[in-house]
Design a protein around this motif. Structure first.
Motif, short mmCIF file in Angstrom:
data_model
loop_
_atom_site.label_atom_id
_atom_site.label_comp_id
_atom_site.label_asym_id
_atom_site.label_seq_id
_atom_site.Cartn_x
_atom_site.Cartn_y
_atom_site.Cartn_z
N UNK A 323 11.37 14.46 -5.95
CA UNK A 323 11.24 14.12 -4.53
C UNK A 323 9.89 13.45 -4.27
N UNK A 324 8.84 14.00 -4.91
CA UNK A 324 7.51 13.43 -4.73
C UNK A 324 7.46 11.99 -5.24
N UNK A 329 7.32 6.21 -4.18
CA UNK A 329 7.90 4.87 -4.27
C UNK A 329 8.13 4.29 -2.88
N UNK A 330 8.71 5.15 -2.00
CA UNK A 330 8.96 4.69 -0.63
C UNK A 330 7.65 4.33 0.05
N UNK A 331 6.64 5.17 -0.15
CA UNK A 331 5.34 4.90 0.46
C UNK A 331 4.74 3.62 -0.11
N UNK A 333 6.41 1.06 -1.38
CA UNK A 333 7.15 -0.08 -0.82
C UNK A 333 6.70 -0.35 0.61
N UNK A 334 6.54 0.75 1.36
CA UNK A 334 6.11 0.60 2.76
C UNK A 334 4.74 -0.07 2.84
N UNK A 335 3.82 0.40 1.99
CA UNK A 335 2.48 -0.20 2.00
C UNK A 335 2.54 -1.65 1.55
N UNK A 336 3.41 -1.95 0.59
CA UNK A 336 3.55 -3.34 0.13
C UNK A 336 4.09 -4.22 1.23
N UNK A 337 5.07 -3.68 1.99
CA UNK A 337 5.63 -4.44 3.10
C UNK A 337 4.55 -4.70 4.16
N UNK A 338 3.78 -3.62 4.43
CA UNK A 338 2.71 -3.81 5.41
C UNK A 338 1.68 -4.83 4.92
N UNK A 339 1.41 -4.74 3.62
CA UNK A 339 0.46 -5.69 3.05
C UNK A 339 0.99 -7.12 3.15
N UNK A 340 2.30 -7.24 2.83
CA UNK A 340 2.90 -8.56 2.91
C UNK A 340 2.96 -9.06 4.34
N UNK A 341 3.26 -8.11 5.25
CA UNK A 341 3.29 -8.52 6.66
C UNK A 341 1.90 -8.95 7.12
#
Length: 454
Positions: A323-324, A329-331, A333-341
């Motif tokens: 789960x961790x 991984x989700x975190x 991806x989220x940070x990568x999306x924010x970075x890309x945004x």
């Protein structure tokens, strides 16, 4: 004359005893003499065999309650051999080839099936059954007053039970498993391995013990027995042997290949000989036989090794780690999306304004803004580069080459300005490909990694 008769009587008695075979009986008391290290076998509360089962003597004793076969808790403490009644209360000492009662107590009948151990050279019993209830307290025999007292610990500890599996050394006591009087299976309400620390007399839950031990006991409960060495607890049934190393949290399994197929009539572990000494009846013969098995014989046929116990969090470690990892991984991806945004150009369509990192882009010419706006409108599909010609044909309707030059100049200027803002190579801001039908025609679209609508 009387002296001759006495000598004759003594000679006849000795001859009779030496020729006598041991009758098959359930009234046998078997233990190790703490002083000599020899096995002591007392048959029918009358004959004493010291060492080999030969040349018995008549038992000398003071008065004691019940039969010796019911004195099932045996202790060797500072070269003293003690026998304690199975129900707790009467305490006997094997002293100078005699049985002497040393307690000032009474037959309590309160701790049948207790777990015996030694604490500060005192006889102690944990748990047991009696007077219609299971127990979880500890009683100790005081060597001075010759009475039994409660040995107090912290309140949080093992549940009430009888016949617990136990191991003790100079530092503490380990307790787990056991039975409850109203259940037919091993105790499962408390799956924990408990340790009593002698330094502060506090119980500690070490974790959940390995449930394979339950199978080892229940497969042949009537033919199951245990003994302990200085460092390990041995569990033996007709099929398997398990050695439990509490210090190193390890349980090892071995095959019992015709070593001890049946529970002995009596047994103890001789720490000097490193052997299990035991009594057994020969099959089909009434004779009782004294035997011993070196400890190494128990360890000849290894099967597997496992952990004895695991902390509650360790049981769920694998799913928790999974789960961790998913959350990480989700975190990520989220940070990568924010970075890309954060690296994206944003077009506010209703306001017709371009942003980058929340700042308005103000260095674009009107034609560059129109081209960028047009590319935003078609950002999901590739368009032909020639479609940008329409922005320049009004000024140069009769000269196609001028239109191309002007288009390329403005388009390249746009890419240079955008590249300067984002500090990215031009080729990655705009995706290009050749038309499938006509390879001479170039097609373009904005790279979705760097452009978004609002």
């Amino acid at each position: 004359m009387l002296q001759k008769i006495f000598c004759l009587f003594t000679l006849l008695t000795a001859t009779f005893l030496s020729a006598q075979t041991i009758p098959r009986t359930e009234n046998i008391c078997f233990f190790q003499d703490a002083k000599t290290g020899k096995p002591i076998t007392i048959v029918n509360d009358s004959l004493v065999y010291k060492g080999e089962l030969k040349n018995p003597t008549l038992l000398k004793h003071t008065d004691y309650l019940d039969f010796l076969t019911y004195y099932q808790y045996h202790f060797n403490i500072k070269q003293h051999s003690y026998l304690v009644h199975a129900g707790c209360g009467p305490v006997l000492e094997y002293r100078n080839d005699s049985i002497v009662r040393i307690d000032n107590s009474f037959l309590q009948k309160n701790q049948y099936g207790a777990s015996p151990f030694v604490y500060k050279d005192q006889i102690c019993l944990f748990g047991g059954y009696g007077l219609f209830s299971d127990k979880n307290f500890i009683t100790r025999f005081d060597n001075i007053t010759r009475e039994w007292f409660r040995l107090y610990t912290n309140e949080e500890g093992p549940n009430a039970r009888k016949e617990s599996l136990c191991f003790y050394d100079e530092n503490g006591l380990y307790i787990f498993g056991g039975w409850q009087s109203k259940l037919t299976t091993t105790l499962e309400k408390d799956p924990h391995l408990w340790h009593l620390d002698y330094s502060n007399m506090r119980w500690k839950d070490l974790g959940n013990y390995n449930k394979n031990i339950i199978a080892l006991i229940t497969t042949s409960k009537d033919n199951f027995f245990t003994f302990q060495t200085d460092t390990k607890l041995f569990l033996v049934n007709g099929d398997n042997i398990a050695t439990i190393d509490f210090i190193n949290n390890k349980i090892a399994y071995f095959e019992n290949k015709e070593l001890l197929l049946y529970k002995p009539k009596g047994f103890y572990f001789d720490s000097n000989l490193k052997s299990l000494v035991y009594l057994e009846y020969l099959s089909g013969i009434e004779n009782l036989k004294l035997e011993s098995i070196p400890l190494s014989q128990f360890l000849k046929y290894p099967i597997k090794t496992e952990k004895l116990y695991s902390s509650p969090w360790q049981e769920y470690a694998s799913p928790l780690v999974f789960v961790l990892m998913v959350l990480l991984v989700i975190f990520g991806v989220y940070k990568w999306i924010l970075f890309q945004k954060g690296k994206c150009f944003v077009f506010h369509k209703s306001k017709n304004i371009f942003y980058y990192k929340s700042k308005i882009i103000s260095n674009l010419d009107p034609l560059e803004e129109k081209i960028l706006s047009y590319l935003y409108e078609n950002k999901k599909t590739f368009i032909q580069l020639n479609q940008l010609n329409s922005f320049f044909e009004k000024e140069n309707q009769d000269n196609f080459s001028n239109v191309i030059k002007k288009r390329d100049l403005v388009f390249n200027s746009l890419l240079v300005k955008l590249n300067a803002i984002i500090n990215q190579e031009e080729k990655s801001l705009v995706l290009m490909q050749k038309n499938e039908a006509d390879k001479r025609i170039k097609e373009i679209r904005l790279n979705p990694l760097y452009f978004t609508l609002k």
